[in-house]
Design a protein around this motif. Structure first.
Motif, PDB file in Angstrom:
ATOM      1  N   GLY A  17      -0.933   3.213  -2.445  1.00 35.57           N
ATOM      2  CA  GLY A  17      -1.150   4.518  -1.831  1.00 35.57           C
ATOM      3  C   GLY A  17      -0.515   5.671  -2.579  1.00 35.57           C
ATOM      4  O   GLY A  17      -0.764   6.841  -2.245  1.00 35.57           O
ATOM      5  N   GLN A  52      -4.365   1.432   4.875  1.00 35.49           N
ATOM      6  CA  GLN A  52      -4.780   2.802   4.577  1.00 35.49           C
ATOM      7  C   GLN A  52      -4.989   3.597   5.861  1.00 35.49           C
ATOM      8  O   GLN A  52      -4.586   4.761   5.967  1.00 35.49           O
ATOM      9  CB  GLN A  52      -6.073   2.781   3.756  1.00 35.49           C
ATOM     10  N   ASN A  82      -4.181  -0.951  -9.489  1.00 34.65           N
ATOM     11  CA  ASN A  82      -4.550  -1.139  -8.085  1.00 34.65           C
ATOM     12  C   ASN A  82      -5.212  -2.486  -7.857  1.00 34.65           C
ATOM     13  O   ASN A  82      -4.948  -3.165  -6.861  1.00 34.65           O
ATOM     14  CB  ASN A  82      -5.475  -0.010  -7.630  1.00 34.65           C
ATOM     15  N   PHE A  84      -6.567  -3.567   1.774  1.00 34.61           N
ATOM     16  CA  PHE A  84      -5.664  -2.530   2.269  1.00 34.61           C
ATOM     17  C   PHE A  84      -6.342  -1.572   3.250  1.00 34.61           C
ATOM     18  O   PHE A  84      -5.819  -0.484   3.508  1.00 34.61           O
ATOM     19  CB  PHE A  84      -5.098  -1.721   1.087  1.00 34.61           C
ATOM     20  N   TYR A 123       0.836  -1.206   0.000  1.00 30.12           N
ATOM     21  CA  TYR A 123       0.000   0.000   0.000  1.00 30.12           C
ATOM     22  C   TYR A 123       0.868   1.252   0.000  1.00 30.12           C
ATOM     23  O   TYR A 123       0.652   2.182  -0.798  1.00 30.12           O
ATOM     24  CB  TYR A 123      -0.940   0.009   1.207  1.00 30.12           C
ATOM     25  N   GLU A 145      -3.598  -5.463  -5.604  1.00 29.87           N
ATOM     26  CA  GLU A 145      -4.336  -6.096  -4.507  1.00 29.87           C
ATOM     27  C   GLU A 145      -4.276  -7.619  -4.631  1.00 29.87           C
ATOM     28  O   GLU A 145      -4.054  -8.330  -3.650  1.00 29.87           O
ATOM     29  CB  GLU A 145      -5.790  -5.614  -4.528  1.00 29.87           C
TER      30      GLU A 145
END
Length: 646
Positions: free
Chosen positions: A213, A571, A239, A567, A208, A243
């Motif tokens: 991120g 996050q 993304n 995440f 992340y 993941e």
């Protein structure tokens, strides 16, 4: 092998996955005069000459300092290894020696790694090793003899990036899964186990922070982006793929640890209480539904005495196993298995029985779950083992009452009903149905508490053999508990209803009611799985010609998908870390009014993310008594209540 000339820029990425035969068609735009060209060798019609040429290429390829063809060759080999992992041709001709050399070169020669497109080569090489060793022990032995273990260990240490760690831990997991190659991996046992534990615990945070991120695409590693999306798709696609890969990195790390735990090796390291707590929360999620993730390793640990002792001492692990045992997750049976193993061990039985009983009591009427038959009987026997002696060892009156209820339901009542005639059984069924109709009328008229009592009377009257009728009664009573704001009781009754359904976990209304109750408890994953099962039932129902997903279920799915995002915790940590840095900077200068406002917005955003990540209920349902403008909606809702009750 000389570098091959080609018009235009060379790229190692296929925009679409090529077929194996494409290796024969990968011809350069200009006529090739290189006698050692891999692509020309692949087109050789004579099998013996072709094999000799491939072996020569594998032997010489890594020795060539600068050859842009390497990346194209390895990406092609990667595709062949993925599609034909059991083909013995390349493993017998020295592919493992070649791949090991490339990985070593990427680790030891930084200037070479960063030149041209060589950055892709270690990833492809380690991936090829993992693909060819996942099914055949003979290939694994060849790989070990070729010396692949040391360079893979270097990648596992994080010498390049998490992308390479992912393929390294995959390959090492395959090599450790065979008895004939396990000891070679075990030569690095303590380090490998510690690295596997650290990767499993921290990889989501790292991916992340270092990739997902990073919102500015220009600041992301280009070769990571290319490998993730194969040159197709933008930020959203990257993304999603990140993941998926992060989940695989975690699950493959756990698979590597499984290989040691299965042989009862390094249990003193793996059974660290902090790691076990983290482990119980590791979930493959919807992006990696084929892996049991954390619970898979916990079950392996439960097969050893040392593992059972460590797990029985962690209340959080036991709590997560109990929640899993009452869910519609594909790995529900693993949660049940773990609890049964702990209950059958005299050394751990009374450490876990007070927690486990309050959950397993709802599963005692479960007949089959997957390929497991008579599971309810097995649970009953485990809970009632030494029942008379247990009364003196258990302090909780609530647990003693639950065990008494199981004894009454599964032993005493069953004995009594065996002696009753069929006519009497039918009379009791009819009586239960009459009481149920009265309860339904009470519910429709708004007297929920009276309806709840009547459903309880109907359950007491209804014979055990009439499972469908009892399923409906439990489900309806669960709805009453929901309206009365008692989610624990609603979960209990809807779980019992789902155990009575055929097949198990298939009654749609009970799934939806339990999903709502789990949402009220803040158990997002369990709520999500029930809601998905409920929607699947709506889609697969033969009575529904035109399938329309209920808006309330779609809204629940959307909410819980956010809460269970892989995440979500990472996050939240990143937001807190950012806020901490902002607060530290306050000591150096006075914050202006605009900056103060920005900090307030950041705090609001952080708290919003934190509430979602922790699974708190954020869907505000309409109360039973509403304002004047909503009275018409309430009247219409009451007319539909008959459809809500079974």
């Amino acid at each position: 092998m000389d570098s091959l000339k080609k018009k235009g820029k060379m790229t190692p990425i296929f925009t679409s996955t090529p077929k194996t035969s494409d290796m024969d068609d990968m011809v350069m735009e200009q006529t090739c005069t290189n006698t050692c060209c891999f692509f020309c060798v692949m087109k050789e019609p004579d099998p013996s000459l072709r094999r000799a040429g491939i072996a020569r290429c594998f032997n010489e390829m890594a020795l060539i300092e600068d050859d842009q063809q390497h990346v194209l060759v390895l990406s092609g080999l990667w595709n062949i290894a993925m599609t034909q992992p059991d083909d013995p041709e390349f493993p017998s001709l020295g592919i493992f020696d070649c791949m090991a050399s490339f990985v070593e070169k990427g680790i030891s020669d930084r200037s070479w790694l960063l030149r041209d497109q060589n950055i892709y080569i270690p990833y492809y090489a380690a991936h090829v090793i993992g693909s060819y060793t996942m099914n055949k022990v003979e290939f694994a032995e060849r790989a070990v003899l070729a010396g692949v273990i040391p360079p893979l260990i270097e990648l596992l240490r994080g010498k390049i990036s998490w992308i390479e760690q992912r393929v390294a831990v995959r390959a090492l997991g395959h090599l450790a899964s065979y008895d004939r190659t396990f000891e070679v991996v075990a030569a690095y046992e303590e380090e490998v186990v510690r690295l596997g534990m650290r990767l499993a615990s921290t990889c989501l945070d790292e991916v992340y922070v270092k990739f997902v991120g990073v919102k500015d695409k220009r600041k992301r590693s280009k070769y990571h982006c290319d490998l993730l999306t194969r040159g197709v798709g933008g930020l959203e696609m990257e993304n999603r793929k990140a993941e998926e890969w992060a989940s695989q990195l975690q699950c493959w790390s756990l698979y590597l640890l499984n290989c040691f735990a299965f042989k009862e090796r390094s249990l003193n390291l793996i059974c660290n209480q902090e790691f076990l707590t983290n482990l119980s929360g590791m979930w493959g999620g919807l992006v990696n539904h084929s892996s049991p993730a954390g619970v898979g390793l916990i079950r392996i640990l439960c097969y050893s005495k040392y593992g059972r002792k460590s797990i029985s001492e962690s209340k959080e692990v036991l709590q997560n196993l109990c929640h899993l045992s009452r869910s519609s997750d594909d790995w529900q049976y693993m949660g049940i298995d773990c609890l049964l193993l702990l209950l059958k061990d005299p050394d751990t039985r009374y450490k876990v029985i007070e927690i486990a009983t309050m959950f397993l009591i709802d599963l005692v009427e479960l007949k089959t779950l997957g390929d497991r038959s008579c599971l309810g009987e097995t649970i009953t026997k485990a809970l009632l083992l030494d029942y008379k002696q247990s009364k003196f060892k258990i302090k909780s009156s609530q647990v003693l009452k639950a065990l008494q209820e199981i004894w009454e339901l599964r032993v005493e009542r069953r004995k009594r009903e065996k002696t009753i005639s069929e006519e009497k059984v039918e009379e009791r069924r009819v009586l239960a149905n009459l009481i149920k109709q009265q309860a339904n009328h009470m519910f429709w008229s708004g007297d929920v508490e009276a309806a709840l009592k009547s459903y309880t009377e109907a359950l007491d009257a209804c014979p055990l053999k009439h499972r469908k009728e009892r399923m409906i009664l439990y489900s309806n009573r669960a709805q009453c508990f929901l309206l009365l704001g008692d989610p624990d009781a609603a979960i209990r009754d809807s779980t019992r209803a789902l155990c009575l359904s055929n097949p198990a976990n298939s009654h749609g209304k009970s799934l939806w009611r339990r999903s709502q109750a789990y949402d009220m408890k803040g158990l997002a994953k369990e709520s999500l799985m029930d809601c998905i099962m409920f929607i699947n039932g709506c889609i697969n129902s033969e009575t529904n010609k035109r399938v329309k997903i209920p808006y309330y279920a779609a809204r629940m799915i959307s909410k819980q998908m956010d809460a269970t995002w892989l995440f979500a915790n990472a996050q939240s940590k990143a937001s807190i870390s950012h806020l901490t840095k902002v607060q530290k900077s306050d000591d150096d200068y006075e914050i202006s009014s605009n900056e103060d406002q920005e900090c307030d917005e950041m705090m609001g955003m952080m708290m919003e993310k934190k509430s979602i990540a922790s699974g708190l209920s954020t869907i505000i349902e309409e109360p039973l008594i509403v304002k004047e403008r909503n009275r018409r909606e309430m009247k219409r809702a009451r007319r539909r209540n008959k459809a809500v009750m079974a």
